[in-house]
Design an enzyme around this catalytic site. Structure first.
Site, PDB file in Angstrom:
ATOM      1  N   SER A 299       0.812  -1.208  -0.023  1.00 10.75           N
ATOM      2  CA  SER A 299       0.117  -0.034  -0.163  1.00 10.75           C
ATOM      3  C   SER A 299       0.903   1.242   0.212  1.00 10.75           C
ATOM      4  O   SER A 299       1.546   1.439  -1.050  1.00 10.75           O
ATOM      5  CB  SER A 299      -0.959  -0.024   1.133  1.00 10.75           C
ATOM      6  OG  SER A 299      -1.902   0.848   0.999  1.00 10.75           O
ATOM      7  N   ASP A 382      -9.610  -4.614  -5.187  1.00 11.66           N
ATOM      8  CA  ASP A 382      -8.986  -3.909  -4.375  1.00 11.66           C
ATOM      9  C   ASP A 382      -9.610  -2.458  -4.665  1.00 11.66           C
ATOM     10  O   ASP A 382      -9.561  -1.679  -5.795  1.00 11.66           O
ATOM     11  CB  ASP A 382      -7.395  -3.642  -4.597  1.00 11.66           C
ATOM     12  CG  ASP A 382      -6.789  -2.786  -3.318  1.00 11.66           C
ATOM     13  OD1 ASP A 382      -7.546  -2.015  -2.834  1.00 11.66           O
ATOM     14  OD2 ASP A 382      -5.628  -3.069  -3.064  1.00 11.66           O
ATOM     15  N   HIS A 411      -7.828  -5.337  -0.557  1.00 11.11           N
ATOM     16  CA  HIS A 411      -6.497  -4.714  -0.268  1.00 11.11           C
ATOM     17  C   HIS A 411      -6.105  -5.336   1.012  1.00 11.11           C
ATOM     18  O   HIS A 411      -5.989  -5.059   1.868  1.00 11.11           O
ATOM     19  CB  HIS A 411      -6.933  -3.106   0.458  1.00 11.11           C
ATOM     20  CG  HIS A 411      -5.937  -2.377   0.411  1.00 11.11           C
ATOM     21  ND1 HIS A 411      -4.890  -2.149  -0.635  1.00 11.11           N
ATOM     22  CD2 HIS A 411      -5.098  -1.719   1.343  1.00 11.11           C
ATOM     23  CE1 HIS A 411      -4.042  -1.109  -0.318  1.00 11.11           C
ATOM     24  NE2 HIS A 411      -4.165  -1.121   1.002  1.00 11.11           N
TER      25      HIS A 411
END
Length: 432
Positions: A299, A382, A411
């Site tokens: 991320s 995601d 995610h």
């Protein structure tokens, strides 16, 4: 009578608490949507229509006469079609259409059964490895960052290293580290984990995911043969209390928007330079093997891994999972951008000044400058770091690379993907 009421209230409280404490969270939903595209890899050619089989299950068995609502649209965009569908046998099918340009179509489904609402989604790729970024690159991009790096070198890091026996293990020593960065009196903190064998090892930088939150020591990399450094980015000592962190987080707010209209003062400038400061520290350690420098994260940490690999020529390998901050201008070009979706309709931030600043910080423009081997991973489902944005960056890399796509992932990632990443990093660094 009062005694009877008291005993009854005690009984109710006791039994409700007992019931709560004995109830572990269910690992699955009572009712499940299963969405199955007619291509097993979830990938389609342009102008090829995608069909999605929809199954609603209870106890693993299709529920007859289930009414669902659905929405169709491009990745993260306003739906262009919606409707209802009755699944007479608990199974049905929806044609989610196609695309004329590389990208993703998204199907969201929902049903209510016995007063409970259940949802699911699926994103289908159309020539996803041909997705091109929308972000432009400033002519002075390289000059801007070279000057920033040179300026930061004038700030001494003055490392403060504190042994932390409470976090150390029989095989790994853990230290809290403070490094000065960007301005005198401004710091970054991190936890250093070193194998106890006193041998030379590759070094591994592990930047954090998004948020203002406590970091914790990570000894897993050291157990695999790396000297690792897990950092935070806000200059906050990780030994502060959770209450302190909550107060600081509330005070900072959306840090990614701070000074977004000024490329020289933007919040992430010190963050990106702090990543290079972390590499300075790692490569200064006497146990560093002198050749292998790797970065890995997910991320925001995936974004910072790519940025570090692009800016610091000492880095020899990068492993990035669903990187954030990719192709942020996608939203002003009528398609999905990356986290934190700063130019989406939610924020109304798309001014010329802010768009210009972000060109200097967009991960796509760093991805174009990577010349080392890389391992990457993402999932199609995601919504935080949309696959349209992630593949904009991945497709821009002109170096040896491989990607693991588990399309069903949101995610998050599977442990199998983590294992592949570690195996790849160890092979790259020739760790037995």
């Amino acid at each position: 009578m009062k005694i009877l009421k008291l005993l009854l209230s005690i009984y109710i409280v006791f039994n409700s608490n007992f019931s709560f404490t004995q109830n572990s969270p269910a690992p699955i939903k009572l009712v499940q949507f299963v969405l199955s595209p007619n291509h097993s890899d979830w990938n389609y050619n342009l102008k090829e229509e995608a069909l999605v089989k929809i199954t609603v299950l209870k106890y693993g068995v299709p529920i007859p006469n289930t009414e669902i609502t659905y929405e169709l649209g491009n990745d993260q965009m306003t739906p262009d079609k919606s409707g209802t569908l009755t699944l007479k046998s608990g199974i049905g099918e929806i044609n989610i259409g196609t695309l004329k340009q590389p990208g993703f179509r998204q199907l969201k489904v929902k049903t209510t059964i016995d007063g409970h609402t259940y949802k699911n989604q699926i994103k289908i790729g159309f020539s996803p490895f041909n997705i091109k970024p929308t972000v432009e690159i400033p002519k002075d991009f390289d000059t801007f960052w070279q000057q920033a790096i040179e300026s930061n070198k004038s700030i001494p890091s003055q490392p403060v290293i504190t042994y932390k026996p409470e976090y150390s293990t029989p095989t790994v020593d853990v230290y809290l580290v403070r490094l000065q960065n960007y301005k005198k009196g401004k710091f970054i903190f991190g936890y250093l984990s070193k194998p106890k064998d006193h041998k030379k090892h590759p070094v591994l930088f592990h930047p954090p995911g998004a948020g203002v939150k406590k970091i914790h020591p990570v000894t897993a990399f050291a157990n695999q043969g790396f000297i690792s450094f897990t950092t935070e980015i806000h200059g906050i000592n990780p030994e502060l209390t959770m209450k302190d962190y909550k107060n600081i987080s509330n005070a900072i707010g959306d840090y990614w928007s701070i000074n977004l209209d000024d490329k020289d003062q933007y919040y992430y400038k010190s963050v990106y330079l702090g990543c290079l400061r972390a590499i300075d520290f790692l490569t200064s350690l006497p146990e560093f093997d002198g050749k292998n420098v790797v970065v890995t994260g997910g991320s925001q940490g995936g974004a910072l891994s790519i940025v570090t690999a692009a800016l610091d020529k000492r880095v020899t390998a990068v492993s990035a999972f669903y990187p954030a901050l990719c192709d942020n201008s996608g939203y002003v070009n009528h398609r999905a951008g990356g986290w934190p979706h700063m130019f989406s309709s939610k924020y109304q931030f798309a001014t010329p000044e802010k768009l210009n600043t972000m060109q200097y910080y967009d991960v796509v423009n760093f991805a174009k400058r990577i010349h080392i081997p890389g391992f990457y991973s993402t999932g199609y489902n995601d919504n935080t770091c949309a696959p349209t944005s992630v593949l904009s960056a991945f497709n821009s890399i002109n170096a040896k690379k491989e990607i693991v796509i588990t399309p069903i992932s949101g995610h998050w990632r599977f442990s199998e993907t983590n294992e592949k990443s570690i195996k790849w990093l160890k092979q790259t660094c020739a760790i037995d």
